[in-house]
Enzyme design. Structure first.
Site, PDB file in Angstrom:
ATOM      1  N   CYS A 286       0.889  -1.165   0.000  1.00  0.00           N
ATOM      2  CA  CYS A 286       0.000   0.000   0.000  1.00  0.00           C
ATOM      3  C   CYS A 286       0.918   1.202   0.000  1.00  0.00           C
ATOM      4  O   CYS A 286       1.411   1.602   1.046  1.00  0.00           O
ATOM      5  CB  CYS A 286      -0.899  -0.006   1.240  1.00  0.00           C
ATOM      6  SG  CYS A 286      -1.848   1.538   1.397  1.00  0.00           S
TER       7      CYS A 286
ATOM      8  N   CYS B 100      -0.537   4.384   2.097  1.00  0.00           N
ATOM      9  CA  CYS B 100      -0.640   4.365   3.569  1.00  0.00           C
ATOM     10  C   CYS B 100      -0.185   3.000   4.100  1.00  0.00           C
ATOM     11  O   CYS B 100       1.010   2.731   4.103  1.00  0.00           O
ATOM     12  CB  CYS B 100      -2.027   4.779   4.061  1.00  0.00           C
ATOM     13  SG  CYS B 100      -3.470   4.088   3.239  1.00  0.00           S
ATOM     14  N   SER B 101      -1.128   2.145   4.504  1.00  0.00           N
ATOM     15  CA  SER B 101      -0.718   0.879   5.129  1.00  0.00           C
ATOM     16  C   SER B 101      -1.787  -0.205   4.984  1.00  0.00           C
ATOM     17  O   SER B 101      -1.823  -1.132   5.783  1.00  0.00           O
ATOM     18  CB  SER B 101      -0.443   1.114   6.615  1.00  0.00           C
ATOM     19  OG  SER B 101      -1.585   1.701   7.213  1.00  0.00           O
ATOM     20  N   CYS B 102      -2.676  -0.091   3.973  1.00  0.00           N
ATOM     21  CA  CYS B 102      -3.810  -1.008   3.812  1.00  0.00           C
ATOM     22  C   CYS B 102      -3.334  -2.470   3.750  1.00  0.00           C
ATOM     23  O   CYS B 102      -2.334  -2.769   3.085  1.00  0.00           O
ATOM     24  CB  CYS B 102      -4.588  -0.665   2.553  1.00  0.00           C
ATOM     25  SG  CYS B 102      -5.232   1.014   2.592  1.00  0.00           S
TER      26      CYS B 102
END
Lengths: 236, 198
Positions: free
Chosen positions: B102, B105-107
Site C-alpha cells: 500500500c 498508507c498501510s492497507c
C-alpha cells in the site's frame, strides 16, 4: 495532495528494516492509539478517507520519522479539534500533566456494554465501502485507459507514479465510496472501481524498469479516460 | 506547522492525555481498548489466512471459489470483517509471483493476516516495492525470484484488499489441512517469501 505520504517510486529511503520478531504492539501507548481509531470513528470524528487525509497533512519530516501509530494520533487530534470534540489547550495541559506524572491514573470510566458490543461487531462485520449506484460502468476488463494527470490539493488515491500512465483494466469491482469526495468532507458519491494493470516499463521507462514486472493499481472511474490509440494501432 | 520528532515518553503522555478526554466524553473506555487489543493480539492473525490457504491446496472447488470471490469464500470458513470487507486472492504459479503493498498508507487484509508488521507500513518498503520489486525481495528479504518469473505488485489504493495464495511446497502430498497450514507463513501471503518446505 502531492504529499510525502505518496511514496511509490521514491528513491533514497534505504533498505527495508525487518526485525526477526516483533510484538503486535511495541509499547503500551500503541495499544491505546490503535483502539482509539475505531472508537473515534464510531463517535463521528471521520470516515476512513478523512482519516487518511488527516495523516497526509502531517509535516512530511514528522511523517517519515515517527512511529506508525503516531500518524493515527495526529489525525484523531486533527479531526477532533476541527469538530470541536477536543479542546487543544486542554489537550496540551493534560499532556504536560502526564509527562510530569506518567503513572497518574486515567479518569474513572462508566461501563459501556454498547461500546464493547460495537468492538466485537465491527471487527466481525467490518465497515464496507461498497455503495449501490445506478451509474453504468463506462469501462470493462481489457479496455486500455490513461490515468488523469491532474494534481489535486485535497485527498485523492491517484498516486503520483500512475498519473498520466496507460494500462489495461484487469478487474472491475462495482461501485464504492469516492475518496476524492468523502475524504474532503463531501458525500459518499459512489463511483465504479477498477484494477488497472501497468507494465513496469510504462511506469519507470525501459532503462530502469524490470523487464518482467507489472503493477496493479485500483482507480475510481473519474481518474481514467480511454487511452489514445498508438500510431501503430491507428495505422492498423 | 513545524516538524517535531517526539520521544516515546512524549508520545505516551500525548496519547494518555487524549485518552483521558475521550473517556470523560464517553467516547472510549479502557475496557473497550483492552478488548480490541486482545482481538488482534490473540484472535485475528495469519493463522486464519493459513487455514484458508491449506483448504485451497486440498480442495480444488474451494480454491476456484476463493480466486473468484475471496470475501465470499473466506466467509464460508467464518473469516472476514474489518479491513477485509472486499478481498481478492491472487495465485502464485511457476511463471507468476505476486506481492502486495500500500504505497499511499498501510492497507492490509486484517481478517486473514492480522495487523501488518511495521516494515510493511514503513516508507522504505512502500517506496521501493513498486519500482524494484525483484531487488527488494532478493536483497532485503533473501527471497530470489528468477528473471523468468513475472513479478506482479498489487498496490491497494482502494478498499479492495489483495493477498496471495502461495504455491504448495513439493513433497506435501500426504499432509492433511492442519499440517499444511503450519507451512503457510504471513510473509508467503504478503508475497515476500515462500511457504515453508515440508
Amino acid at each position: 495532495m502531492n504529499g510525502v505520504h505518496d511514496l511509490g517510486g521514491t528513491d533514497g529511503l534505504g533498505p527495508v528494516e525487518i526485525p526477526e520478531n516483533e510484538p503486535v504492539y511495541r509499547a503500551e501507548w500503541e495499544k491505546a492509539a490503535f483502539a482509539m481509531f475505531s472508537m473515534t470513528f464510531r463517535a463521528g470524528f471521520f470516515g476512513i478517507d478523512a482519516f487518511r487525509y488527516g495523516i497526509e497533512q502531517m509535516h512530511p519530516a514528522t511523517y517519515l520519522l515517527s512511529p506508525y501509530y503516531e500518524h493515527w494520533l495526529h489525525t484523531i487530534e486533527h479531526h477532533g479539534i476541527e469538530k470541536g470534540m477536543i479542546d487543544e489547550a486542554e489537550l496540551d495541559r493534560r499532556t504536560q500533566h502526564y509527562l510530569e506524572n506518567p503513572d497518574a491514573p486515567l479518569p474513572a470510566e462508566k461501563e459501556d456494554p454498547d461500546l464493547l458490543a460495537f468492538v466485537d461487531g465491527v471487527v466481525k462485520a467490518g465497515a464496507p465501502a461498497g455503495r449501490p449506484s445506478d451509474k453504468v460502468a463506462q469501462f470493462k476488463v481489457g479496455d486500455r485507459v490513461t490515468v488523469a494527470s491532474d494534481v489535486p490539493y485535497g485527498h485523492t488515491r491517484k498516486a503520483k507514479y500512475v498519473r498520466g500512465r496507460t494500462g489495461e483494466i484487469a478487474l472491475a469491482h462495482g461501485t464504492f465510496i469516492y475518496p476524492d469526495s468523502a475524504g474532503n468532507g463531501g458525500p459518499d458519491a459512489p463511483e465504479h472501481v477498477y484494477t488497472v494493470k501497468f507494465t513496469a516499463e510504462e511506469l519507470w521507462g525501459a532503462e530502469a524498469a524490470d523487464p518482467n514486472g507489472t503493477v496493479y493499481f485500483d482507480v475510481w472511474e473519474p481518474y481514467i479516460t480511454p487511452a489514445k490509440l498508438t500510431t501503430a494501432e491507428e495505422a492498423a | 506547522m513545524t516538524a517535531t520528532v517526539r520521544t516515546q515518553e512524549e508520545i505516551a503522555a500525548r496519547v494518555k492525555a487524549l485518552e483521558s478526554i475521550l473517556i470523560e466524553k464517553g467516547i472510549m473506555t479502557t475496557a473497550a481498548v483492552d478488548r480490541l487489543v486482545e482481538i488482534y493480539e490473540n484472535e485475528v492473525g495469519p493463522q486464519l489466512g493459513a487455514a484458508v490457504v491449506a483448504k485451497a491446496w486440498t480442495d480444488p472447488e474451494f480454491k476456484a471459489r476463493l480466486l473468484a470471490n475471496g470475501t465470499e469464500a473466506c466467509a464460508e470458513m467464518g473469516i472476514g470483517g474489518l479491513q477485509g470487507e472486499d478481498m481478492v486472492v491472487v495465485e502464485n504459479t511457476d511463471t507468476v509471483h505476486n506481492v502486495i503493498t500500500c504505497t499511499l498508507c498501510s492497507c492490509y487484509p486484517w481478517p486473514v493476516l492480522g495487523l501488518p508488521p511495521n516494515w510493511y507500513k514503513d516508507p522504505a518498503f512502500r517506496a521501493r516495492i513498486v519500482r524494484e520489486p525483484r531487488k527488494v525481495l532478493g536483497d532485503d528479504f533473501g527471497f530470489d525470484v528468477p528473471d523468468s518469473v513475472e513479478i506482479r505488485v498489487w498496490d491497494s489504493s482502494s478498499e479492495m484488499r489483495y493477498w496471495i495464495l502461495p504455491q504448495r511446497p513439493a513433497g506435501t502430498e500426504g499432509l492433511d489441512e492442519k499440517a499444511l497450514a503450519a507451512l503457510v507463513t504471513r510473509d508467503s501471503m504478503i508475497g515476500v517469501g515462500a511457504a515453508k518446505a515440508a
